[in-house]
Design an enzyme around this catalytic site. Structure first.
Site, PDB file in Angstrom:
ATOM      1  N   HIS A  86       0.827  -1.220   0.000  1.00  0.00           N
ATOM      2  CA  HIS A  86       0.000   0.000   0.000  1.00  0.00           C
ATOM      3  C   HIS A  86       0.857   1.264   0.000  1.00  0.00           C
ATOM      4  O   HIS A  86       0.349   2.340  -0.285  1.00  0.00           O
ATOM      5  CB  HIS A  86      -1.063  -0.022   1.103  1.00  0.00           C
ATOM      6  N   ASP A 221       1.212  -7.792   2.162  1.00  0.00           N
ATOM      7  CA  ASP A 221       1.280  -6.346   1.907  1.00  0.00           C
ATOM      8  C   ASP A 221       2.732  -5.861   1.752  1.00  0.00           C
ATOM      9  O   ASP A 221       3.282  -5.221   2.636  1.00  0.00           O
ATOM     10  CB  ASP A 221       0.577  -5.612   3.054  1.00  0.00           C
ATOM     11  N   SER A 651       4.006   2.225   8.272  1.00  0.00           N
ATOM     12  CA  SER A 651       3.760   1.246   7.218  1.00  0.00           C
ATOM     13  C   SER A 651       5.056   0.900   6.517  1.00  0.00           C
ATOM     14  O   SER A 651       5.762   1.795   6.056  1.00  0.00           O
ATOM     15  CB  SER A 651       2.801   1.810   6.181  1.00  0.00           C
TER      16      SER A 651
HETATM   17  N1  ARG Z   1      -4.647   0.388   7.158  1.00  0.00           N
HETATM   18  C1  ARG Z   1      -3.421   0.386   6.435  1.00  0.00           C
HETATM   19  C2  ARG Z   1      -2.577   1.583   6.795  1.00  0.00           C
HETATM   20  O1  ARG Z   1      -3.048   2.618   7.139  1.00  0.00           O
HETATM   21  C3  ARG Z   1      -3.596   0.506   4.961  1.00  0.00           C
HETATM   22  C4  ARG Z   1      -4.085  -0.645   4.289  1.00  0.00           C
HETATM   23  C5  ARG Z   1      -4.366  -0.333   2.848  1.00  0.00           C
HETATM   24  N2  ARG Z   1      -5.404  -1.224   2.407  1.00  0.00           N
HETATM   25  C6  ARG Z   1      -6.668  -0.861   2.150  1.00  0.00           C
HETATM   26  N3  ARG Z   1      -7.537  -1.800   2.018  1.00  0.00           N
HETATM   27  N4  ARG Z   1      -7.057   0.388   1.986  1.00  0.00           N
HETATM   28  O2  ARG Z   1      -1.402   1.543   6.673  1.00  0.00           O
END
Ligand code: ARG
Length: 716
Positions: A86, A221, A651
């Site tokens: 992501h 991811d 992330s």
């Molecule tokens: N919740 C994750 C973050 O903020 C992002 C995941 C991205 N995936 C999604 N389905 N939008 O780092």
């Protein structure tokens, strides 16, 4: 978790520190002084200098600030970077078109020559950090609160200029503890970054928005990039002659796997926490701001989803923006739910009550909470103005684009600034190409009508922008019809509604024509309304609350002298340490610490876009062809959880074992602790990580790119 910058009224610090909680986003420079003994007791085998050192290589040299919103780590002596899928999403989507759709199909470069340059992408490595508190506090002394921001900027500029002088480095100052401490960070920035590989999004985003922010999770991811430099191993702009970067340090990759209780630390660039928010801020978030953000985003998401479901081509164009809007849409739903469930308001109140008794009779602290409440009395009634402007009015794509002409309008008015006007037109022209490729007028038109109606229904009549009266003159029996009619008119008549019309205008800009354009006139009215009538109030609120927040933290430190405090996240380099830990989300339910490919197959649903699985992965699963990457029981590990303290910006951060080896990469937080940016809840807070063995398996077996695994330093 990817960073999202939001401004909840005011924020506070961070506290930490009973021996068992693994709360804390610690400054690497101070680990030796405050944390090292505890880290060792928990299982760290490295010396403090191996974690952070300025003169010799250390772990910090393998950690990169990835494009401003994420973290990455260097995992080979060829400048190979691992980060989340992501985090690479925008770049991957930008390289995807029908016919060569690497977002859906995945991609692995067979050699350096096949790696894809990503214009505009950058990473930075921290060279050093330094405590500048004494200097800043002595230079700021005596400055009035209202002049403080400007004075700070001036001081910061002097310090960073000195730090950069003659080095080619970048430098940044960071305020800590709401202005009780200041640190300098010096970076080397690299701008020739190339995409090395990515799994298909059915792996890299498996579970999509349904599973987002939740455990148990089954997402691979990750994506990979590479830093390129000139022949002298120096940062350089993109050039075909550039070569892979030779880092001072790269993380060895562990094949050993993780067990519950294992030591785990995470190095990275957490974006923002508000751990010392006052109770009033929590109340406002829960009752007003969060639900408003969610409802405004909901409108956009629904309209875009319709477009995306109809065409692959359009889906590719909207995917990246959709994902980022959806990410924080769900974040605010979760945060609100958990703030309530965990009674964070009550917890804050309790802390404030303790503070009150401590502050009694102390001139420096006595009036803090009273002044905070006073500031909120003025702020509360207008707190939604900003949200409606940024998430509402300017959230409409066309309005956002039209707003870029505000600079032109200002410059062209009475021909005050012809050069400025020309520049503004040129900038808008440059943006137009990208804007119009991903502009869907019929969806946008629906969005505008609904957002205006929501604004009309929720902003008190006396607080509404003057243009609302004009909008309400539109045809229609009901207000809903009027908003629809107005919106239809905008998309039929505005010069921004098609690329051709906009280009015609840009070729022959005309001030009068612009200010009479229905879209621009509306945007300008709402924008000016905020800037003239509400921004001063928001600024006054911030100026009032600033010194109180600063004093509150200072007071808390005195009130609890036995605690070690850590500063709120602010996109500076931090380290958090803890262990691999399961948890119990609610009564009678226990979540174990690890997921496997079995779970991917359980969730597999070919009819649901978010739960598709590539055929090749199904085949590998059926053949149990997991190479050296499987668990002792023969299963393929996918993700695991730790009790580390992370937030958006972390992330892609490496999860590192006690010996400095990579065991996973952080990519999310869990639902039960979505209030974590405000309070760290020891019982529920977990970090969700991809198991590095799944990463290796996906590159090697699914991606058929063993040469990339071979480039790494694997250790058993
Ligand atoms: N919740 C994750 C973050 O903020 C992002 C995941 C991205 N995936 C999604 N389905 N939008 O780092």
């Amino acid at each position: 978790m990817k960073k999202y910058i939001y401004t909840l009224s005011t924020l506070l610090l961070l506290l930490a520190s009973t021996a068992k909680a693994d709360e804390g986003m610690w400054l690497p420079l101070l680990l030796k002084k405050y944390n090292y003994e505890q880290m060792k007791a928990k299982g760290l085998k490295l010396t403090p200098e191996q974690l952070y050192d300025v003169n010799n290589s250390s772990l910090k040299d393998a950690i990169v600030w990835f494009n401003g919103g994420c973290t990455g780590e260097i995992i080979s002596n060829q400048g190979l970077i691992l980060t989340n899928h992501h985090c690479g999403y925008d770049a991957i989507a930008s390289k995807s078109v029908k016919g060569d759709n690497i977002l859906d199909n995945g991609f692995w470069a067979k050699n350096n020559g096949e790696e894809k340059p990503i214009p505009g992408m950058w990473v930075s490595i921290v060279i050093r950090m330094e405590d500048m508190t004494d200097r800043v506090l002595s230079e700021i002394k005596g400055t009035a609160e209202k002049d403080r921001p400007a004075k700070l900027q001036e001081i910061f500029k002097n310090i960073t200029d000195e730090a950069k002088k003659g080095t080619g480095y970048e430098a940044q100052m960071r305020e800590m503890f709401k202005g009780n401490a200041y640190y300098l960070f010096v970076f080397q920035k690299y701008t020739d970054i190339r995409l090395v590989g990515t799994p298909p999004q059915s792996v890299g985003k498996f579970g999509g928005d349904a599973d987002n922010w939740m455990w148990p999770r089954h997402t691979g991811d990750f994506s990979m990039f590479r830093i390129y430099v000139n022949k002298n191993n120096e940062a350089a702009a993109y050039s075909a002659d550039n070569v892979p970067f030779k880092p001072k340090h790269h993380l060895p990759v562990s094949l050993k796997g993780v067990k519950e209780g294992d030591y785990a630390m995470i190095y990275g660039f957490p974006g923002r926490t508000n751990r010392y928010e006052f109770s009033q801020g929590i109340e406002l978030a829960v009752d007003k701001i969060n639900p408003t953000i969610v409802n405004l985003r909901d409108i956009r998401l629904k309209a875009w989803k319709e477009v995306m479901d109809k065409s692959e081509e359009d889906r590719l164009k909207l995917s990246a923006d959709y994902a980022s809007i959806a990410n924080y849409w769900k974040y605010f739903i979760g945060q609100t739910e958990q703030l309530k469930r965990l009674n964070v308001y009550g917890y804050k109140k309790e802390m404030e009550t303790k503070f009150s008794s401590f502050a009694k009779g102390k001139a420096e602290y006595e009036n803090i909470l009273l002044n905070v409440e006073k500031a909120y009395v003025d702020y509360r009634p207008i707190a939604l103005q900003r949200t409606y402007l940024t998430e509402g009015i300017l959230g409409v794509s066309l309005n956002g684009f039209a707003a870029s002409m505000l600079t032109y309008e200002k410059a062209a008015k009475n021909n005050t600034d012809t050069a400025g006007a020309r520049k503004a037109i040129a900038a808008a022209k440059a943006n137009a190409e990208e804007f119009y490729t991903a502009f869907f007028p019929s969806a946008d038109e629906k969005i505008l009508a609904q957002i205006l109606e929501m604004y009309y229904n929720n902003i008190p009549a006396e607080q509404q922008a003057p243009y609302m009266a004009i909008i309400l003159k539109s045809k229609g029996k009901t207000n809903t019809e009027k908003f629809k009619a107005f919106s239809a008119l905008v998309y039929a008549k505005s010069m921004f509604s098609t690329k051709e019309k906009f280009e015609a205008f840009a070729a022959k800009p005309d001030y009068k024509k612009l200010v009479n354009d229905p879209c621009f006139a509306m945007v300008k009215s709402f924008y000016d309304h905020y800037i003239n009538n509400y921004k001063p109030k928001v600024d006054a609120f911030n100026a009032a609350i600033g010194p109180e927040s600063r004093g509150y933290i200072k007071g808390l430190m005195q009130m609890m002298p036995e605690k070690t405090f850590y500063p709120d996240a602010n996109s500076s380099l931090r380290l958090t340490y803890g262990s691999v830990q399961a948890y119990e989300p609610k009564d009678a339910v226990k979540f174990t610490f690890q997921t496997t490919l079995d779970g991917v197959m359980e969730k597999y649903n070919p009819k649901d876009f978010e739960f598709q699985v590539p055929q090749k992965l199904i085949d590998l699963y059926n053949a149990k062809d997991f190479g050296d990457y499987k668990l002792e029981n023969g299963k393929m590990p996918v993700a695991f959880i730790t009790n580390n303290d992370i937030t958006g910006g972390n992330s892609g951060s490496p999860v590192i074992d006690g010996e400095g080896r990579l065991i996973g990469l952080a990519f999310d937080g869990n639902w039960e602790a979505m209030s974590g940016d405000i309070v760290f809840d020891e019982k529920y807070k977990r970090t969700i990580n991809v198991d590095v063995r799944y990463v290796l398996f996906l590159i090697d077996k699914l991606g058929g790119a063993p040469h990339i695994v071979n480039e790494m330093t694997l250790v058993k």
